[in-house]
Motif scaffolding. Sequence first.
Motif, PDB file in Angstrom:
ATOM      1  N   UNK A  43      61.034  64.137  62.049  1.00 57.13           N
ATOM      2  CA  UNK A  43      60.543  64.606  60.822  1.00 57.13           C
ATOM      3  C   UNK A  43      61.505  63.987  59.388  1.00 57.13           C
ATOM      4  N   UNK A  44      60.493  63.980  58.756  1.00 58.79           N
ATOM      5  CA  UNK A  44      60.927  63.544  57.172  1.00 58.79           C
ATOM      6  C   UNK A  44      62.061  64.460  56.771  1.00 58.79           C
ATOM      7  N   UNK A  45      62.147  65.595  57.280  1.00 60.34           N
ATOM      8  CA  UNK A  45      63.545  66.241  57.038  1.00 60.34           C
ATOM      9  C   UNK A  45      64.582  65.844  57.454  1.00 60.34           C
ATOM     10  N   UNK A  46      64.512  65.402  58.746  1.00 59.92           N
ATOM     11  CA  UNK A  46      65.855  64.873  59.594  1.00 59.92           C
ATOM     12  C   UNK A  46      66.449  63.400  58.680  1.00 59.92           C
ATOM     13  N   UNK A  47      65.290  62.717  58.195  1.00 61.57           N
ATOM     14  CA  UNK A  47      65.267  61.346  57.798  1.00 61.57           C
ATOM     15  C   UNK A  47      66.274  61.733  56.253  1.00 61.57           C
ATOM     16  N   UNK A  48      65.656  62.676  55.701  1.00 60.92           N
ATOM     17  CA  UNK A  48      66.179  62.942  54.249  1.00 60.92           C
ATOM     18  C   UNK A  48      67.650  63.116  54.448  1.00 60.92           C
ATOM     19  N   UNK A  49      68.067  64.282  55.392  1.00 62.04           N
ATOM     20  CA  UNK A  49      69.321  64.738  55.461  1.00 62.04           C
ATOM     21  C   UNK A  49      70.299  63.659  55.789  1.00 62.04           C
ATOM     22  N   UNK A  50      69.599  62.622  56.640  1.00 61.78           N
ATOM     23  CA  UNK A  50      70.617  61.463  57.077  1.00 61.78           C
ATOM     24  C   UNK A  50      70.804  60.515  55.751  1.00 61.78           C
ATOM     25  N   UNK A  51      69.627  60.360  55.088  1.00 61.01           N
ATOM     26  CA  UNK A  51      70.019  59.533  53.736  1.00 61.01           C
ATOM     27  C   UNK A  51      71.007  60.199  52.865  1.00 61.01           C
ATOM     28  N   UNK A  52      71.007  61.461  52.778  1.00 59.94           N
ATOM     29  CA  UNK A  52      71.982  62.110  51.695  1.00 59.94           C
ATOM     30  C   UNK A  52      73.504  62.253  52.233  1.00 59.94           C
ATOM     31  N   UNK A  53      73.569  61.912  53.689  1.00 60.84           N
ATOM     32  CA  UNK A  53      74.981  62.034  54.216  1.00 60.84           C
ATOM     33  C   UNK A  53      76.004  61.233  53.435  1.00 60.84           C
ATOM     34  N   UNK A  54      77.102  61.439  53.331  1.00 53.30           N
ATOM     35  CA  UNK A  54      78.247  60.988  52.813  1.00 53.30           C
ATOM     36  C   UNK A  54      79.213  60.487  53.827  1.00 53.30           C
ATOM     37  N   UNK A  55      78.846  60.978  55.168  1.00 53.36           N
ATOM     38  CA  UNK A  55      79.714  60.575  56.148  1.00 53.36           C
ATOM     39  C   UNK A  55      78.722  60.040  57.240  1.00 53.36           C
ATOM     40  N   UNK A  56      79.015  60.416  58.556  1.00 51.39           N
ATOM     41  CA  UNK A  56      78.291  60.011  59.648  1.00 51.39           C
ATOM     42  C   UNK A  56      78.148  61.412  60.594  1.00 51.39           C
ATOM     43  N   UNK A  57      77.313  60.916  61.745  1.00 55.31           N
ATOM     44  CA  UNK A  57      77.290  61.965  62.891  1.00 55.31           C
ATOM     45  C   UNK A  57      76.814  61.298  63.860  1.00 55.31           C
ATOM     46  N   UNK A  58      76.693  62.138  65.195  1.00 47.54           N
ATOM     47  CA  UNK A  58      76.250  61.834  66.421  1.00 47.54           C
ATOM     48  C   UNK A  58      74.753  62.142  66.306  1.00 47.54           C
ATOM     49  N   UNK A  59      73.843  61.556  66.438  1.00 51.14           N
ATOM     50  CA  UNK A  59      72.430  62.152  66.462  1.00 51.14           C
ATOM     51  C   UNK A  59      71.909  61.800  67.991  1.00 51.14           C
ATOM     52  N   UNK A  60      71.838  62.876  68.435  1.00 51.99           N
ATOM     53  CA  UNK A  60      71.265  62.923  70.053  1.00 51.99           C
ATOM     54  C   UNK A  60      69.550  62.940  70.042  1.00 51.99           C
ATOM     55  N   UNK A  61      69.045  61.932  70.875  1.00 54.91           N
ATOM     56  CA  UNK A  61      67.610  61.733  70.858  1.00 54.91           C
ATOM     57  C   UNK A  61      67.394  61.754  72.181  1.00 54.91           C
ATOM     58  N   UNK A  62      66.462  62.545  72.645  1.00 57.58           N
ATOM     59  CA  UNK A  62      65.765  62.789  73.919  1.00 57.58           C
ATOM     60  C   UNK A  62      65.169  61.239  74.250  1.00 57.58           C
ATOM     61  N   UNK A  63      65.016  60.870  75.492  1.00 61.09           N
ATOM     62  CA  UNK A  63      64.317  59.638  76.031  1.00 61.09           C
ATOM     63  C   UNK A  63      62.931  60.464  76.306  1.00 61.09           C
ATOM     64  N   UNK A  64      61.754  59.949  75.783  1.00 60.70           N
ATOM     65  CA  UNK A  64      60.539  60.297  76.149  1.00 60.70           C
ATOM     66  C   UNK A  64      59.720  59.185  76.927  1.00 60.70           C
ATOM     67  N   UNK A  65      58.533  59.472  76.804  1.00 55.88           N
ATOM     68  CA  UNK A  65      57.797  58.622  77.705  1.00 55.88           C
ATOM     69  C   UNK A  65      56.782  57.655  76.915  1.00 55.88           C
ATOM     70  N   UNK A  66      56.546  56.675  77.342  1.00 58.81           N
ATOM     71  CA  UNK A  66      55.436  55.699  76.632  1.00 58.81           C
ATOM     72  C   UNK A  66      55.428  55.833  75.267  1.00 58.81           C
ATOM     73  N   UNK A  67      54.127  56.161  74.746  1.00 57.11           N
ATOM     74  CA  UNK A  67      53.971  55.758  73.008  1.00 57.11           C
ATOM     75  C   UNK A  67      54.967  56.590  72.442  1.00 57.11           C
ATOM     76  N   UNK A  68      55.336  57.863  72.887  1.00 55.13           N
ATOM     77  CA  UNK A  68      56.021  58.776  72.097  1.00 55.13           C
ATOM     78  C   UNK A  68      57.579  57.974  72.074  1.00 55.13           C
TER      79      UNK A  68
END
Length: 359
Positions: free
Chosen positions: A264-289
Motif C-alpha cells: 500500500x501507498x500508506x506503507x510506502x509513505x511511512x517508510x519515506x518519512x522515517x528518520x531511522x530504519x526498521x525490519x520490514x517482513x514480506x511474505x513470499x507469495x506465488x507467481x505474479x503477486x
Amino acid sequence: MIFINKGIVKNIISRRDDISFVEIDVDGVTTKAINYNEITGEINVDDVVYINQTARNLNLGTGGYDFVILNTKYDNLNSQKIGHIMKLRYTPMQINVLSVEEQDSPYHDMFNNFKDLDGMPVIVGELHSMLAPTAIVLKKLKPSAKIAYIMSDSACLPISFSNTVSYLKEKNIIDSTITMGHAFGGDFESVNIYSSLICAKEIVKSDVAIVAMGPGIVGTGTKYGFSGIDQASIIDAINKLKGNPILIPRISFNDKRKRHIGISHHTVTVIELLNSSCNMIIPTLKNEKQLILEKQLKENHAFDKVNKYFIDPKIASDILLGVKDLKFTTMGRTINEEKEFFDACGAAAIYCSKLLGID
C-alpha cells in the motif's frame, strides 16, 4: 458539527464491565448504540438517553453504532478514579486516569531511571485488524512469550470498543494492554509512545510489544492524510529507545483502490518519512503477486532504507485457518479474500518468534 437525538432504551444486546451494546427507539426507528458505562453510567431498558448520531448521518463506518452521551436518569454521576492525567482533554467527556508516568504512580521513578529497551522486539502495524493474526501466530509459535498491546490514539479511543482485544485477553493471547495519548481503558495508561514502550518493557516485563491503532483508521485519498502515518514516528521512537522495530507492510490484491494494491501507498509513505530504519517482513507469495511486490521494492528507493526479509507464511496461514471462534476481516474482507494481508501479519510474527530466546 454534531447531531444529537433523544431516545428510549428498548433492549440490552450485550454488556461487559466497561461497555454496553443497546438498542434505542428514536422517534419509532430502532438504532444500535454504545454506552461506555464508566463515562455515562450503567444503562437499562426504558432509560431515556441522548445519543450522538453524527457518524450515522454521514454514513461513516463506526461499526453501525450511535453513542450514548447522556442518560437522563442520573441527576449526578461519579465514577471518578485516582489519577491526575486527563484524557479527552477540554471536551465535555474528559476523564481522569492514573498514567504510569505521573507523580502519584508507583512506577514514576522507573521512568527517570530507565536506560533502554535492550533490543526488545516491537511489531508495528497500521490497522487494528493486524493485531489478532499477528498476536495469535506469535503466541502459537512462542506460547510462553509475554505480549503487550499498545493502542495508539489514531483511531478509536476507548479500548473497550474492540471485541478483538476482549477476545485476545480472554484467551490469554495478549497479556496486557497499554493505551497511549488520548486512547484510554487499557490495563495501563500512558501519555505517549515513549512511556508506553517503557511500560511494556519495565512494568509489564513483556518479551514483545505490538503497536497499532484501535478500530477505525481515517483516510482521505491523499498521500499524507491518513491516521496510520504515525507509524513513522513510532518506529523512530522504538529506535531511539534501542528497541527492534518490525514493520508489517499493508499488502492487498483485492482492494478496489489501485494505490493499495501490492504494498500500500500508506506503507510506502511511512517508510519515506522515517528518520531511522526498521525490519520490514514480506511474505513470499506465488507467481505474479510475488513479482508485483519485488517490482515495487526494486523501483521505489524509499525501501532502500529498511531491512527487508522474505518469510514463507505457510505455517502462519495454517494457524489462522485453524482458528474457528474468531472471524478475521480487514476493511470488511475475510481472510480468504485478503490472504496476502494476513500472510504479512503472520510473516512478521514468524520473524519475531525467531528473535525470542524463550521456549
